[in-house]
Design a protein around this motif. Structure first.
Motif, PDB file in Angstrom:
ATOM      1  N   UNK A   1       0.849  -1.186   0.000  1.00 37.66           N
ATOM      2  CA  UNK A   1       0.000   0.000   0.000  1.00 37.66           C
ATOM      3  C   UNK A   1       0.885   1.235   0.000  1.00 37.66           C
ATOM      4  N   UNK A   2       0.465   2.285  -0.710  1.00 43.07           N
ATOM      5  CA  UNK A   2       1.283   3.508  -0.725  1.00 43.07           C
ATOM      6  C   UNK A   2       1.210   4.223   0.617  1.00 43.07           C
ATOM      7  N   UNK A   3       2.306   4.873   0.990  1.00 43.01           N
ATOM      8  CA  UNK A   3       2.317   5.706   2.195  1.00 43.01           C
ATOM      9  C   UNK A   3       2.084   7.147   1.765  1.00 43.01           C
ATOM     10  N   UNK A   4       1.021   7.743   2.258  1.00 45.52           N
ATOM     11  CA  UNK A   4       0.668   9.119   1.900  1.00 45.52           C
ATOM     12  C   UNK A   4       0.938  10.001   3.107  1.00 45.52           C
ATOM     13  N   UNK A   5       1.842  10.951   2.949  1.00 46.66           N
ATOM     14  CA  UNK A   5       2.293  11.758   4.076  1.00 46.66           C
ATOM     15  C   UNK A   5       1.293  12.862   4.396  1.00 46.66           C
ATOM     16  N   UNK A   6       1.071  13.072   5.700  1.00 47.07           N
ATOM     17  CA  UNK A   6       0.080  14.043   6.167  1.00 47.07           C
ATOM     18  C   UNK A   6       0.651  15.425   6.420  1.00 47.07           C
ATOM     19  N   UNK A   7       1.979  15.504   6.594  1.00 42.25           N
ATOM     20  CA  UNK A   7       2.585  16.746   7.067  1.00 42.25           C
ATOM     21  C   UNK A   7       2.236  17.956   6.196  1.00 42.25           C
ATOM     22  N   UNK A   8       2.271  17.764   4.872  1.00 36.70           N
ATOM     23  CA  UNK A   8       1.995  18.901   3.981  1.00 36.70           C
ATOM     24  C   UNK A   8       0.532  19.324   4.061  1.00 36.70           C
ATOM     25  N   UNK A   9      -0.375  18.354   4.256  1.00 32.91           N
ATOM     26  CA  UNK A   9      -1.798  18.686   4.377  1.00 32.91           C
ATOM     27  C   UNK A   9      -2.072  19.420   5.689  1.00 32.91           C
ATOM     28  N   UNK A  10      -1.397  18.998   6.755  1.00 34.71           N
ATOM     29  CA  UNK A  10      -1.593  19.662   8.046  1.00 34.71           C
ATOM     30  C   UNK A  10      -1.071  21.099   7.995  1.00 34.71           C
ATOM     31  N   UNK A  11       0.050  21.288   7.295  1.00 30.92           N
ATOM     32  CA  UNK A  11       0.597  22.636   7.156  1.00 30.92           C
ATOM     33  C   UNK A  11      -0.394  23.552   6.443  1.00 30.92           C
ATOM     34  N   UNK A  12      -1.010  23.048   5.376  1.00 27.50           N
ATOM     35  CA  UNK A  12      -2.005  23.853   4.653  1.00 27.50           C
ATOM     36  C   UNK A  12      -3.239  24.105   5.518  1.00 27.50           C
ATOM     37  N   UNK A  13      -3.603  23.115   6.337  1.00 28.87           N
ATOM     38  CA  UNK A  13      -4.732  23.286   7.263  1.00 28.87           C
ATOM     39  C   UNK A  13      -4.428  24.395   8.267  1.00 28.87           C
ATOM     40  N   UNK A  14      -3.212  24.404   8.800  1.00 28.68           N
ATOM     41  CA  UNK A  14      -2.830  25.439   9.760  1.00 28.68           C
ATOM     42  C   UNK A  14      -2.838  26.828   9.145  1.00 28.68           C
ATOM     43  N   UNK A  15      -2.470  26.895   7.859  1.00 26.80           N
ATOM     44  CA  UNK A  15      -2.422  28.188   7.166  1.00 26.80           C
ATOM     45  C   UNK A  15      -3.794  28.638   6.686  1.00 26.80           C
ATOM     46  N   UNK A  16      -4.797  27.801   6.883  1.00 27.46           N
ATOM     47  CA  UNK A  16      -6.140  28.134   6.433  1.00 27.46           C
ATOM     48  C   UNK A  16      -6.358  27.942   4.952  1.00 27.46           C
ATOM     49  N   UNK A  17      -5.437  27.229   4.291  1.00 30.76           N
ATOM     50  CA  UNK A  17      -5.538  27.007   2.843  1.00 30.76           C
ATOM     51  C   UNK A  17      -6.354  25.759   2.501  1.00 30.76           C
ATOM     52  N   UNK A  18      -6.694  24.969   3.516  1.00 26.38           N
ATOM     53  CA  UNK A  18      -7.372  23.709   3.275  1.00 26.38           C
ATOM     54  C   UNK A  18      -8.101  23.283   4.548  1.00 26.38           C
ATOM     55  N   UNK A  19      -9.338  22.813   4.393  1.00 29.45           N
ATOM     56  CA  UNK A  19     -10.009  22.250   5.564  1.00 29.45           C
ATOM     57  C   UNK A  19      -9.858  20.730   5.546  1.00 29.45           C
ATOM     58  N   UNK A  20     -10.367  20.064   6.563  1.00 29.60           N
ATOM     59  CA  UNK A  20     -10.164  18.621   6.693  1.00 29.60           C
ATOM     60  C   UNK A  20     -10.793  17.862   5.534  1.00 29.60           C
ATOM     61  N   UNK A  21     -11.966  18.287   5.105  1.00 26.14           N
ATOM     62  CA  UNK A  21     -12.649  17.601   4.002  1.00 26.14           C
ATOM     63  C   UNK A  21     -11.829  17.677   2.719  1.00 26.14           C
ATOM     64  N   UNK A  22     -11.215  18.844   2.470  1.00 31.73           N
ATOM     65  CA  UNK A  22     -10.364  18.996   1.285  1.00 31.73           C
ATOM     66  C   UNK A  22      -9.148  18.070   1.377  1.00 31.73           C
ATOM     67  N   UNK A  23      -8.571  17.993   2.574  1.00 34.28           N
ATOM     68  CA  UNK A  23      -7.414  17.121   2.770  1.00 34.28           C
ATOM     69  C   UNK A  23      -7.776  15.671   2.498  1.00 34.28           C
ATOM     70  N   UNK A  24      -8.902  15.244   3.000  1.00 33.60           N
ATOM     71  CA  UNK A  24      -9.356  13.863   2.785  1.00 33.60           C
ATOM     72  C   UNK A  24      -9.576  13.598   1.302  1.00 33.60           C
ATOM     73  N   UNK A  25     -10.219  14.533   0.611  1.00 35.34           N
ATOM     74  CA  UNK A  25     -10.477  14.362  -0.831  1.00 35.34           C
ATOM     75  C   UNK A  25      -9.166  14.202  -1.598  1.00 35.34           C
ATOM     76  N   UNK A  26      -8.171  15.017  -1.258  1.00 29.60           N
ATOM     77  CA  UNK A  26      -6.890  14.939  -1.971  1.00 29.60           C
ATOM     78  C   UNK A  26      -6.148  13.649  -1.653  1.00 29.60           C
TER      79      UNK A  26
END
Length: 302
Positions: free
Chosen positions: A50-75
């Motif tokens: 199974x591929x390993x998909x890293x969360x760190x970049x999504x969390x960074x965008x979440x902190x910056x307000x560039x992405x909400x949790x639903x957007x992160x999940x979709x990506x």
């Protein structure tokens, strides 16, 4: 605002709800230069990988307000769908050394920056660097190349030594030469159309006596400096000693060791580039190396 652990827990639950029948497993992965990333492997029970998909970049965008949790999940789901393996990996590639031997490759990493990692894996010191080993294999869906780092547990299971791995790397490099040397002038000319630059097509490569050494994939290409044929080839091209500047873990730059270049100023340039332009996990070294044409030795110059 959620903490990273809260974010990861919420994302995990939403992925498992969105993708029925999968299991999401959290992982911490140790990358080059001590960088540790946090990710998920999404297991569907149909294949053993199974591929390993890293969360760190999504969390960074979440902190910056560039992405909400639903957007992160979709990506993340989109990345999973695009890269999930369609077939199981033949585990005999790792349990039976005879199947792995022609796929053994090497990487170069900074020794001081990877002390913790090097305790767990077979390696060989090379100047201020260390040669480490991996098994490369082709991903059927993307036709790209993936690799698994060889650990002390692997060589114990295989009953081989670090010396065996080193000899295999040398043999495999000769049998499948992936090195690529390009003059900077040629590189600039090839980049010009994409970068909207104007470069004289008649630009003489001797005007810019600077060469780039990497591999054909241009990923982890600095290992090509352990190939003596590449060093001798460049010494013949320059007809003198030359310096090697570590641009990143992917490539090095080679320039003649003449009056126009000195090791101290080149080392200062390497430091400036490392500190301002190179990702922390892609820094190779702050040193400049010198290849001595007469002795055939590669040394730390500064």
């Amino acid at each position: 605002m959620m903490t990273f652990n809260e974010f990861a827990k919420a994302v995990k639950a939403m992925i498992e709800k969105k993708l029925k029948g999968v299991t999401v497993v959290a992982n911490e992965v140790e990358k080059n230069n001590g960088l540790k990333l946090h990710g998920f492997t999404i297991q569907n029970g149909e294949t053993n990988v199974a591929p390993c998909i890293y969360l760190d970049c999504y969390f960074e965008k979440y902190q910056l307000g560039e992405m909400d949790i639903a957007d992160a999940v979709d990506q993340i789901v989109k990345v999973y769908e695009e890269h999930r393996p369609m077939h199981s990996l033949d585990v005999s590639l790792f349990t039976d050394f005879s199947n792995a031997r022609d796929k053994v490759r090497a990487r170069l990493v900074n020794t001081r920056m990877n002390e913790e990692l090097l305790e767990k894996i077979p390696h060989r010191e090379f100047l201020d660097l260390s040669l480490i080993y991996c098994v490369e294999y082709t991903c059927e869906k993307t036709e790209g190349i993936a690799s698994i780092r060889i650990t002390n547990d692997h060589i114990s299971m295989w009953g081989v030594s670090e010396e065996d791995l080193y000899q295999l790397v040398q043999e495999n490099m000769k049998a499948n030469d992936q090195s690529m040397i390009s003059n900077l002038a040629d590189v600039l000319k090839s980049m010009a159309p994409r970068m909207d630059m104007e470069i004289d097509d008649e630009l003489d490569t001797s005007v810019i006596p600077m060469y780039i050494l990497t591999n054909k994939s241009k990923i982890n290409g600095v290992v090509e400096i352990i190939n003596e044929n590449n060093l001798r080839r460049m010494s013949d091209t320059f007809d003198e000693d030359f310096y090697i500047l570590p641009s990143s873990t992917h490539e090095v730059i080679m320039v003649p060791a003449n009056g126009d270049n000195n090791s101290e100023s080149l080392a200062a340039m390497v430091k400036e580039v490392n500190d301002t332009q190179v990702l922390p996990n892609e820094i190779l070294s702050y040193h400049v190396y010198k290849y001595e044409r007469q002795s055939g030795k590669l040394l730390i110059a500064a």
